[in-house]
Write a protein that holds these residues in place. Structure first.
Motif, PDB file in Angstrom:
ATOM      1  N   ASP A  92       5.649  88.063 -45.273  1.00 25.20           N
ATOM      2  CA  ASP A  92       5.409  86.578 -45.191  1.00 25.20           C
ATOM      3  C   ASP A  92       6.903  86.127 -44.988  1.00 25.20           C
ATOM      4  O   ASP A  92       7.712  86.157 -45.648  1.00 25.20           O
ATOM      5  CB  ASP A  92       4.879  86.060 -46.827  1.00 25.20           C
ATOM      6  CG  ASP A  92       4.657  84.508 -46.653  1.00 25.20           C
ATOM      7  OD1 ASP A  92       5.702  83.637 -46.645  1.00 25.20           O
ATOM      8  OD2 ASP A  92       3.629  84.199 -46.560  1.00 25.20           O
ATOM      9  N   SER A  94       7.760  82.934 -44.850  1.00 26.53           N
ATOM     10  CA  SER A  94       8.221  81.576 -45.935  1.00 26.53           C
ATOM     11  C   SER A  94       8.810  82.335 -47.213  1.00 26.53           C
ATOM     12  O   SER A  94       9.835  81.499 -47.873  1.00 26.53           O
ATOM     13  CB  SER A  94       7.219  80.773 -46.084  1.00 26.53           C
ATOM     14  OG  SER A  94       6.122  81.163 -46.607  1.00 26.53           O
ATOM     15  N   ASP A  96      10.125  85.417 -47.149  1.00 23.65           N
ATOM     16  CA  ASP A  96      11.088  86.195 -46.964  1.00 23.65           C
ATOM     17  C   ASP A  96      10.767  87.619 -47.164  1.00 23.65           C
ATOM     18  O   ASP A  96      11.827  88.279 -47.729  1.00 23.65           O
ATOM     19  CB  ASP A  96      12.591  85.719 -47.440  1.00 23.65           C
ATOM     20  CG  ASP A  96      13.834  86.355 -46.523  1.00 23.65           C
ATOM     21  OD1 ASP A  96      13.416  86.831 -45.575  1.00 23.65           O
ATOM     22  OD2 ASP A  96      14.968  86.720 -47.153  1.00 23.65           O
TER      23      ASP A  96
END
Length: 198
Positions: A92, A94, A96
């Motif tokens: 993912d 967003s 990290d």
């Protein structure tokens, strides 16, 4: 969630379900009772088993985040080139979370590292490397230090490429000046400037 006795005699928590998250440090496969492949996970300062294989854990996590192992692997291949043997995976962007394998993911003793939890490495011998992780964890792996650094660098390259590709996305408040009107005529669509419609 269950507690099971391990071979060492200490109780190990077994989770039926688990998603890789921002505190996941690393994970790898471990054969448990009756030869079933489970996943050993270090999350923050905790360690536990997940009642599924590492690949199943990755795929379940990606499905929950709107992707799949197959799709993430193909994306990595296209972005990084097809001349590599092992690819990192975006879990993912967003959050990290980017993971990379120590060796082929088809091998039972493959360790999956989470990129932003790897802090440093130390050469132990020609084919042995110590990896220093966040939360003070360490792991010794049978791998050349240069090979590990290459895999880590490849994961960082994937992260940079994806973040660069998504950074310039148009925001909703950036409305273009030109307006278009799409009209259906005779079963076909035609795109016209808004001025033409006046």
């Amino acid at each position: 969630m269950k507690n099971k006795q391990t071979k060492e005699g200490t109780k190990m928590v077994i989770r039926e379900n688990y998603l890789i998250n921002a505190k996941t440090v690393l994970f790898y496969g471990i054969y448990y009772e009756n030869g079933v492949l489970f996943t050993f996970v270090i999350e923050g300062n905790d360690k536990f088993l997940v009642a599924m294989s590492p690949l199943k854990l990755i795929d379940n996590t990606l499905t929950s985040y709107g992707s799949s192992f197959k799709g993430a692997l193909e994306s990595s291949r296209k972005l990084l080139g097809r001349n590599r043997k092992m690819y990192p995976i975006k879990i993912d962007a967003s959050l990290d979370i980017w993971i990379f394998p120590s060796k082929s993911y088809k091998k039972e003793n493959c360790v999956w590292f989470v990129l932003n939890h790897v802090e440093n490495t130390k050469l132990l011998s020609l084919k042995d490397t110590k990896v220093f992780l966040k939360y003070g964890h360490e792991i010794d792996i049978k791998m050349r230090e240069s090979s590990f650094r290459n895999k880590r660098g490849c994961a960082a390259d994937l992260r940079d490429m994806i973040l660069r590709n998504t950074k310039g996305a148009l925001k909703y408040d950036q409305v273009p000046e030109e307006r278009w009107v799409i009209v259906e005529e005779m079963g076909k669509y035609e795109c016209r400037g808004s001025e033409e419609e006046r």
